[in-house]
Every structure is written in C-alpha cells, then in structure tokens.
Write an enzyme that holds these catalytic residues in place. Structure first.
Site, PDB file in Angstrom:
ATOM      1  N   HIS A  42     -33.046  38.178   4.706  1.00  0.00           N
ATOM      2  CA  HIS A  42     -31.641  37.640   4.710  1.00  0.00           C
ATOM      3  C   HIS A  42     -31.574  36.223   4.487  1.00  0.00           C
ATOM      4  CE1 HIS A  42     -27.788  37.551   6.765  1.00  0.00           C
ATOM      5  NE2 HIS A  42     -28.010  36.356   7.267  1.00  0.00           N
ATOM      6  N   MET A 101     -25.481  27.998   3.027  1.00  0.00           N
ATOM      7  CA  MET A 101     -24.502  27.219   3.744  1.00  0.00           C
ATOM      8  C   MET A 101     -24.198  26.165   2.794  1.00  0.00           C
ATOM      9  SD  MET A 101     -25.952  27.291   7.590  1.00  0.00           S
ATOM     10  CE  MET A 101     -26.626  28.685   8.276  1.00  0.00           C
ATOM     11  N   SER A 154     -34.486  36.951   8.974  1.00  0.00           N
ATOM     12  CA  SER A 154     -33.501  35.514   8.339  1.00  0.00           C
ATOM     13  C   SER A 154     -34.503  34.276   7.815  1.00  0.00           C
ATOM     14  CB  SER A 154     -32.655  35.156   9.017  1.00  0.00           C
ATOM     15  OG  SER A 154     -32.135  33.917   8.714  1.00  0.00           O
ATOM     16  N   MET A 167     -20.701  38.627  12.857  1.00  0.00           N
ATOM     17  CA  MET A 167     -21.542  37.675  13.374  1.00  0.00           C
ATOM     18  C   MET A 167     -21.241  37.493  14.946  1.00  0.00           C
ATOM     19  SD  MET A 167     -22.714  35.545  10.650  1.00  0.00           S
ATOM     20  CE  MET A 167     -23.162  34.352  11.866  1.00  0.00           C
ATOM     21  N   MET A 171     -22.263  31.569   3.615  1.00  0.00           N
ATOM     22  CA  MET A 171     -21.347  30.763   4.483  1.00  0.00           C
ATOM     23  C   MET A 171     -20.660  29.619   3.523  1.00  0.00           C
ATOM     24  SD  MET A 171     -23.572  31.187   7.663  1.00  0.00           S
ATOM     25  CE  MET A 171     -25.050  31.837   6.608  1.00  0.00           C
ATOM     26  N   ASP A 213     -29.569  32.752   4.113  1.00  0.00           N
ATOM     27  CA  ASP A 213     -28.428  32.237   4.666  1.00  0.00           C
ATOM     28  C   ASP A 213     -27.943  30.839   3.906  1.00  0.00           C
ATOM     29  OD1 ASP A 213     -27.616  33.597   7.149  1.00  0.00           O
ATOM     30  OD2 ASP A 213     -29.508  32.919   7.755  1.00  0.00           O
TER      31      ASP A 213
HETATM   32  C1  DX5 Z   1     -26.396  31.805  11.309  1.00  0.00           C
HETATM   33  C2  DX5 Z   1     -26.961  32.596  10.328  1.00  0.00           C
HETATM   34  C3  DX5 Z   1     -28.186  33.604  10.842  1.00  0.00           C
HETATM   35  C4  DX5 Z   1     -29.301  33.019  11.604  1.00  0.00           C
HETATM   36  C5  DX5 Z   1     -29.893  33.587  12.709  1.00  0.00           C
HETATM   37  O1  DX5 Z   1     -25.465  31.106  10.829  1.00  0.00           O
HETATM   38  O2  DX5 Z   1     -26.362  33.442   9.597  1.00  0.00           O
HETATM   39  O3  DX5 Z   1     -28.694  34.563   9.773  1.00  0.00           O
HETATM   40  O4  DX5 Z   1     -30.468  32.695  10.524  1.00  0.00           O
HETATM   41  O5  DX5 Z   1     -30.660  33.368  13.341  1.00  0.00           O
HETATM   42  P1  DX5 Z   1     -31.356  33.897  14.682  1.00  0.00           P
HETATM   43  O6  DX5 Z   1     -31.502  35.024  14.667  1.00  0.00           O
HETATM   44  O7  DX5 Z   1     -32.348  32.863  15.283  1.00  0.00           O
HETATM   45  O8  DX5 Z   1     -30.001  33.698  15.783  1.00  0.00           O
HETATM   46 ZN    ZN Z   2     -27.031  34.986   8.462  1.00  0.00          ZN
END
Ligand code: DX5
Ligand code: ZN
Length: 225
Positions: free
Chosen positions: A32, A36, A9, A136, A67, A34
């Site tokens: 990945h 938001m 990510s 999640m 998200m 993210d």
């Molecule tokens: C959180 C994200 C994850 C995040 C995971 O809302 O969806 O993808 O980047 O990060 P780690 O692996 O550090 O928990």
């Molecule tokens: Zn994520």
C-alpha cells in the site's frame, strides 16, 4: 470465502530504504502506497517517480492510495506505470465513474475511497464501476492514528450487497488496523486490511503480516485461513 488480503503501508516504513522495506514483507498481498499532495490532505508524501522506482524492485502488487485533488488528471498515470490498484477519493472529484473507467482502461484495478465522515450510500450504485472500495478508519493524512469503529456500518452495508450477489468488490479498510482492531473489521466484512505501523514497527514485519492474516481469518465467516 476468500483469503484475507494484507496490505502493509510503506508510509510507516523507512523511506531511505524502500526496496528493503518492500522485501521485508514477502507474504504481503498488496503493497500500500500513500500518495498525498498537501492539498487534499495536510501532508505531503511521495508521487509517481517513487512508485515507478518501487515497481522495479518488487513483485508485490502495488496498491496506490491517492489522497490528492484532481484525480481526473493524476490517477491514470499510476495505472499506466503498472500499479495493480489505483484508489482515489470520492470527495476529490465530481466524476468518479469517468476516473474509474480511465484507470481500468489504463490496465489497473480501480478503487473508490471515502473518509470517515463520508457516507457510502450515495456511491453504492456506482460501485460496479470499481474493483475495490476503501473505507478509511482514520482521517486521511497520517499513519499511527487510532481506529474509528464508527465506520464499520459502511463495511457491513457493502458486505451485505456482496453476500446477496448484487455486487462483486474487494472491501478494504485503512487506518489504525492492528492486532486489537483487525478482528472487528474482519467481522464487519472487510477483505483487505491496510496496516502501516502495526507491520513496520514490529520487530519482524513478515511475521506481523502473517499474524494479522490469521487473526482476520479466525474472526470472520467470509474469510478463510
Ligand atoms: C493514512 C493512510 C494510511 C496509513 C495507515 O492517511 O492512508 O494508509 O499509512 O497507517 P496505520 O496503519 O499506522 O494507521
Ligand atoms: Zn492509505
């Protein structure tokens, strides 16, 4: 049996050097991303222009985790831009099937995500409309949180449907995945492991990806090295 997929990510990467950070994980199966919107989650990250820029500098299939509110409006453009997989949240829409169909029609794989407190049972019958289901294992919004093992029965439920031949889908887990937690997720039936801080805070991110993959494969009978 399939190979474990590892999806670093970039939330945990250096945003000023995203092209280099993508290049730092050459063995990654998916990258990945993210997205938001500061409405669905209390944080704001990156959006479509950055995804488009990243698509130009890496060949790693892009796994966009939205998200955001109103995926009806905002999810299909990520597919049109060339993302491999576009995942949105079940909690964000009353029309998940329509969104999935629009994503697939725009040329990407469609993913459905559920927060830790959201049961998967009400969605089982629509999973054939999806290519991935993202469970999640932290509250969405921030990287670096602690893994919540209580979500694993949801993984097991979907795994059993797959093993029974009733469903074909990639089971993805996101949040708190590291050297210590990946085995229990693999054992429960996960195929694709998102890892942010475990990869990008490692001294050698590429080696961290390989180490995670080996651990996952060793821990589960549905995965192979
Ligand atoms: C959180 C994200 C994850 C995040 C995971 O809302 O969806 O993808 O980047 O990060 P780690 O692996 O550090 O928990
Ligand atoms: Zn994520």
């Amino acid at each position: 049996m399939s190979k474990p997929l590892i999806a670093p990510s970039i939330l945990a990467a250096d945003f000023a050097r995203l092209a280099d950070e993508a290049a730092a994980v050459p063995g990654a199966d998916w990258l990945h991303v993210d997205v938001m919107d500061n409405h669905f989650v209390p944080n704001l990250t990156i959006g479509q222009p950055v995804v488009e820029a990243l698509l130009k500098v890496t060949d790693i299939p892009m796994d966009c985790h939205l998200m955001i509110e109103n995926p009806e409006r905002w999810a299909p453009p990520y597919a049109e831009a060339g993302a491999h997989n576009v995942t949105f949240h079940a909690e964000a829409t009353d029309h998940p099937v329509g969104v999935a169909r629009d994503i697939r029609a725009a040329g990407a794989k469609a993913g459905l995500s559920v927060k830790p407190g959201t049961p998967i049972d009400p969605y089982l019958e629509i999973l054939p409309e999806f290519d991935t289901v993202l469970i999640m294992s932290v509250e969405p919004g921030f990287g670096g949180q602690k893994f919540i093992p209580e979500v694993l029965p949801k993984v097991g439920l979907v795994r059993r449907l797959i093993d029974a031949g009733e469903l074909t889908i990639v089971v993805e887990i996101d949040g708190g995945i590291n050297d210590e937690t990946i085995e229990q997720a693999a054992e429960a039936g996960v195929d694709c492991f998102v890892a942010g801080s475990a990869v990008y805070s490692a001294h050698d991110p590429a080696a961290a990806v390989q180490a995670l993959r080996r651990k996952a494969a060793a821990a589960s009978k549905h995965l192979q090295p």
